[in-house]
Motif scaffolding. Structure first.
Motif, PDB file in Angstrom:
ATOM      1  N   ALA A  91       0.811  -1.217   0.000  1.00  0.00           N
ATOM      2  CA  ALA A  91       0.000   0.000   0.000  1.00  0.00           C
ATOM      3  C   ALA A  91       0.842   1.265   0.000  1.00  0.00           C
ATOM      4  CB  ALA A  91      -0.935  -0.006   1.220  1.00  0.00           C
ATOM      5  N   LEU A  92       2.005   1.220   0.640  1.00  0.00           N
ATOM      6  CA  LEU A  92       2.789   2.444   0.812  1.00  0.00           C
ATOM      7  C   LEU A  92       4.006   2.537  -0.098  1.00  0.00           C
ATOM      8  CD1 LEU A  92       2.739   2.701   4.724  1.00  0.00           C
ATOM      9  CD2 LEU A  92       1.174   3.740   3.065  1.00  0.00           C
ATOM     10  N   ARG A  93       4.499   1.405  -0.582  1.00  0.00           N
ATOM     11  CA  ARG A  93       5.720   1.435  -1.399  1.00  0.00           C
ATOM     12  C   ARG A  93       5.387   1.980  -2.782  1.00  0.00           C
ATOM     13  NH1 ARG A  93      10.634  -1.399  -1.040  1.00  0.00           N
ATOM     14  NH2 ARG A  93      12.066  -0.418  -2.511  1.00  0.00           N
ATOM     15  N   THR A  94       6.057   3.047  -3.162  1.00  0.00           N
ATOM     16  CA  THR A  94       5.788   3.678  -4.456  1.00  0.00           C
ATOM     17  C   THR A  94       6.725   3.209  -5.559  1.00  0.00           C
ATOM     18  OG1 THR A  94       7.228   5.527  -3.830  1.00  0.00           O
ATOM     19  CG2 THR A  94       4.872   5.745  -3.340  1.00  0.00           C
ATOM     20  N   GLY A  95       7.784   2.512  -5.201  1.00  0.00           N
ATOM     21  CA  GLY A  95       8.743   2.099  -6.219  1.00  0.00           C
ATOM     22  C   GLY A  95       8.287   0.901  -7.032  1.00  0.00           C
ATOM     23  N   MET A 100       2.948  -5.400  -9.461  1.00  0.00           N
ATOM     24  CA  MET A 100       3.681  -5.903  -8.317  1.00  0.00           C
ATOM     25  C   MET A 100       2.981  -5.549  -7.015  1.00  0.00           C
ATOM     26  SD  MET A 100       6.181  -7.618  -7.140  1.00  0.00           S
ATOM     27  CE  MET A 100       7.235  -7.807  -8.586  1.00  0.00           C
ATOM     28  N   ARG A 101       2.459  -4.344  -6.904  1.00  0.00           N
ATOM     29  CA  ARG A 101       1.742  -3.948  -5.696  1.00  0.00           C
ATOM     30  C   ARG A 101       0.471  -4.762  -5.529  1.00  0.00           C
ATOM     31  NH1 ARG A 101       1.170   2.468  -5.516  1.00  0.00           N
ATOM     32  NH2 ARG A 101       0.266   1.898  -3.492  1.00  0.00           N
ATOM     33  N   ALA A 102      -0.205  -5.067  -6.634  1.00  0.00           N
ATOM     34  CA  ALA A 102      -1.420  -5.885  -6.551  1.00  0.00           C
ATOM     35  C   ALA A 102      -1.091  -7.292  -6.059  1.00  0.00           C
ATOM     36  CB  ALA A 102      -2.108  -5.940  -7.913  1.00  0.00           C
ATOM     37  N   VAL A 103      -0.010  -7.867  -6.593  1.00  0.00           N
ATOM     38  CA  VAL A 103       0.408  -9.196  -6.146  1.00  0.00           C
ATOM     39  C   VAL A 103       0.776  -9.174  -4.672  1.00  0.00           C
ATOM     40  CG1 VAL A 103       2.187 -10.964  -6.414  1.00  0.00           C
ATOM     41  CG2 VAL A 103       1.151  -9.935  -8.437  1.00  0.00           C
ATOM     42  N   MET A 104       1.483  -8.119  -4.247  1.00  0.00           N
ATOM     43  CA  MET A 104       1.876  -7.996  -2.852  1.00  0.00           C
ATOM     44  C   MET A 104       0.662  -7.901  -1.945  1.00  0.00           C
ATOM     45  SD  MET A 104       4.779  -7.796  -1.064  1.00  0.00           S
ATOM     46  CE  MET A 104       5.985  -7.078  -2.196  1.00  0.00           C
ATOM     47  N   ILE A 106      -2.465  -8.957  -2.614  1.00  0.00           N
ATOM     48  CA  ILE A 106      -3.220 -10.221  -2.626  1.00  0.00           C
ATOM     49  C   ILE A 106      -2.519 -11.268  -1.764  1.00  0.00           C
ATOM     50  CG2 ILE A 106      -3.973 -12.117  -4.096  1.00  0.00           C
ATOM     51  CD1 ILE A 106      -4.390 -10.057  -6.326  1.00  0.00           C
ATOM     52  N   PHE A 107      -1.200 -11.368  -1.919  1.00  0.00           N
ATOM     53  CA  PHE A 107      -0.446 -12.347  -1.140  1.00  0.00           C
ATOM     54  C   PHE A 107      -0.516 -12.033   0.355  1.00  0.00           C
ATOM     55  CE2 PHE A 107       3.795 -14.155   0.212  1.00  0.00           C
ATOM     56  CZ  PHE A 107       3.368 -15.474   0.164  1.00  0.00           C
ATOM     57  N   GLY A 108      -0.422 -10.751   0.697  1.00  0.00           N
ATOM     58  CA  GLY A 108      -0.538 -10.360   2.093  1.00  0.00           C
ATOM     59  C   GLY A 108      -1.904 -10.679   2.667  1.00  0.00           C
ATOM     60  N   MET A 109      -2.951 -10.449   1.882  1.00  0.00           N
ATOM     61  CA  MET A 109      -4.294 -10.757   2.346  1.00  0.00           C
ATOM     62  C   MET A 109      -4.475 -12.253   2.555  1.00  0.00           C
ATOM     63  SD  MET A 109      -7.156  -9.523   3.302  1.00  0.00           S
ATOM     64  CE  MET A 109      -6.967  -7.821   2.741  1.00  0.00           C
ATOM     65  N   LEU A 110      -3.929 -13.063   1.648  1.00  0.00           N
ATOM     66  CA  LEU A 110      -4.034 -14.514   1.798  1.00  0.00           C
ATOM     67  C   LEU A 110      -3.309 -14.986   3.058  1.00  0.00           C
ATOM     68  CD1 LEU A 110      -3.534 -15.724  -1.902  1.00  0.00           C
ATOM     69  CD2 LEU A 110      -5.651 -15.692  -0.576  1.00  0.00           C
ATOM     70  N   LEU A 111      -2.148 -14.392   3.330  1.00  0.00           N
ATOM     71  CA  LEU A 111      -1.417 -14.764   4.546  1.00  0.00           C
ATOM     72  C   LEU A 111      -2.202 -14.392   5.800  1.00  0.00           C
ATOM     73  CD1 LEU A 111       2.270 -13.813   3.664  1.00  0.00           C
ATOM     74  CD2 LEU A 111       1.345 -16.098   3.983  1.00  0.00           C
ATOM     75  N   VAL A 112      -2.809 -13.217   5.798  1.00  0.00           N
ATOM     76  CA  VAL A 112      -3.598 -12.795   6.954  1.00  0.00           C
ATOM     77  C   VAL A 112      -4.791 -13.726   7.150  1.00  0.00           C
ATOM     78  CG1 VAL A 112      -5.071 -10.965   7.862  1.00  0.00           C
ATOM     79  CG2 VAL A 112      -2.872 -10.397   6.836  1.00  0.00           C
ATOM     80  N   ILE A 113      -5.482 -14.043   6.071  1.00  0.00           N
ATOM     81  CA  ILE A 113      -6.633 -14.953   6.173  1.00  0.00           C
ATOM     82  C   ILE A 113      -6.188 -16.327   6.664  1.00  0.00           C
ATOM     83  CG2 ILE A 113      -8.406 -16.150   4.842  1.00  0.00           C
ATOM     84  CD1 ILE A 113      -8.573 -13.678   3.050  1.00  0.00           C
ATOM     85  N   GLY A 114      -5.076 -16.826   6.107  1.00  0.00           N
ATOM     86  CA  GLY A 114      -4.561 -18.118   6.545  1.00  0.00           C
ATOM     87  C   GLY A 114      -4.182 -18.121   8.019  1.00  0.00           C
TER      88      GLY A 114
END
Length: 215
Positions: A91-95, A100-104, A106-114
């Motif tokens: 959400a915060l990384r602009t580089g 890539m941000r979308a993948v990050m 989605i992956f973060g959300m899956l980890l939180v749900i898991g």
């Protein structure tokens, strides 16, 4: 070496005095015992690790279900922290690019749900993690057995290589066929190994301290 040898260009075999001093210093360092402070610190570390290993082994042997739940909880917490970190970075990384941000995210959300699912179902999570560990061990034994059989022609003792490969392959197949029974044996073996390692570490720490006092 004489002056005539120098004039004739003969190679010198005499070690310079500075190099002799350095060699003597290194030899004395290699031959000298470690300082008492180092031995004391090492004995403390070895004793601490031995005590932790012994404690974990006893806990796993006496309360295997509760220990596995604790392990599952730690994995779930790790999933949660990793997921939150990836969500913040995405959400915060602009580089990063948009993809890539979308993948990050989605992956973060899956980890939180898991992580949340695991925390709400620790019993099932512990069993699943144990089953996955056992299956990975079984697959590893199968791969190791196949490689040993394939490479048996290059071994010094082909008979022993074939026997070891066949045994590893058979053990891996047994693990995959009856993973539930193997999981029970795996937990018992892990607890026994931790207890042995803990006792060995404590004994080693005691002998190190006793040798230090004797010196």
């Amino acid at each position: 070496m004489t002056a005539g040898d120098e004039e004739n260009g003969a190679p010198s075999t005499e070690v310079p005095r500075g190099a002799q001093g350095m060699m003597a210093m290194f030899v004395s360092l290699d031959d000298a015992p470690p300082p008492p402070q180092v031995v004391k610190a090492m004995s403390g570390v070895v004793g601490f690790l031995g005590a932790v290993s012994l404690l974990l082994g006893l806990v796993l042997a006496i309360w295997p279900s509760a220990t596995l739940k604790v392990g599952a909880a730690l994995v779930a917490i790790n999933f949660l922290l990793s997921g939150v970190l990836r969500l913040v970075i995405g959400a915060l990384r602009t580089g990063y690019s948009g993809a890539m941000r979308a993948v990050m995210l989605i992956f973060g959300m899956l980890l939180v749900i898991g992580g949340v699912v695991m925390l709400r179902n620790l019993d099932s999570s512990a069993k699943v993690l144990l089953l996955i560990t056992v299956l990975m061990v079984g697959l590893g034994w199968i791969v190791e057995g196949v490689m040993a059989l394939v490479d048996s022609s290059n071994a010094r003792s082909r008979g022993w290589a074939i026997a070891a490969g066949a045994l590893s392959l058979l053990a891996g197949i047994v693990v995959l066929v009856i993973p539930g029974w193997t999981a029970v044996v795996f937990v018992a073996f892990t607890a026994f190994a931790l207890i042995l390692l803990g006792v060995a570490g404590l004994v080693r720490s005691f002998t190190m301290r006793r040798s230090l006092k004797a010196a």
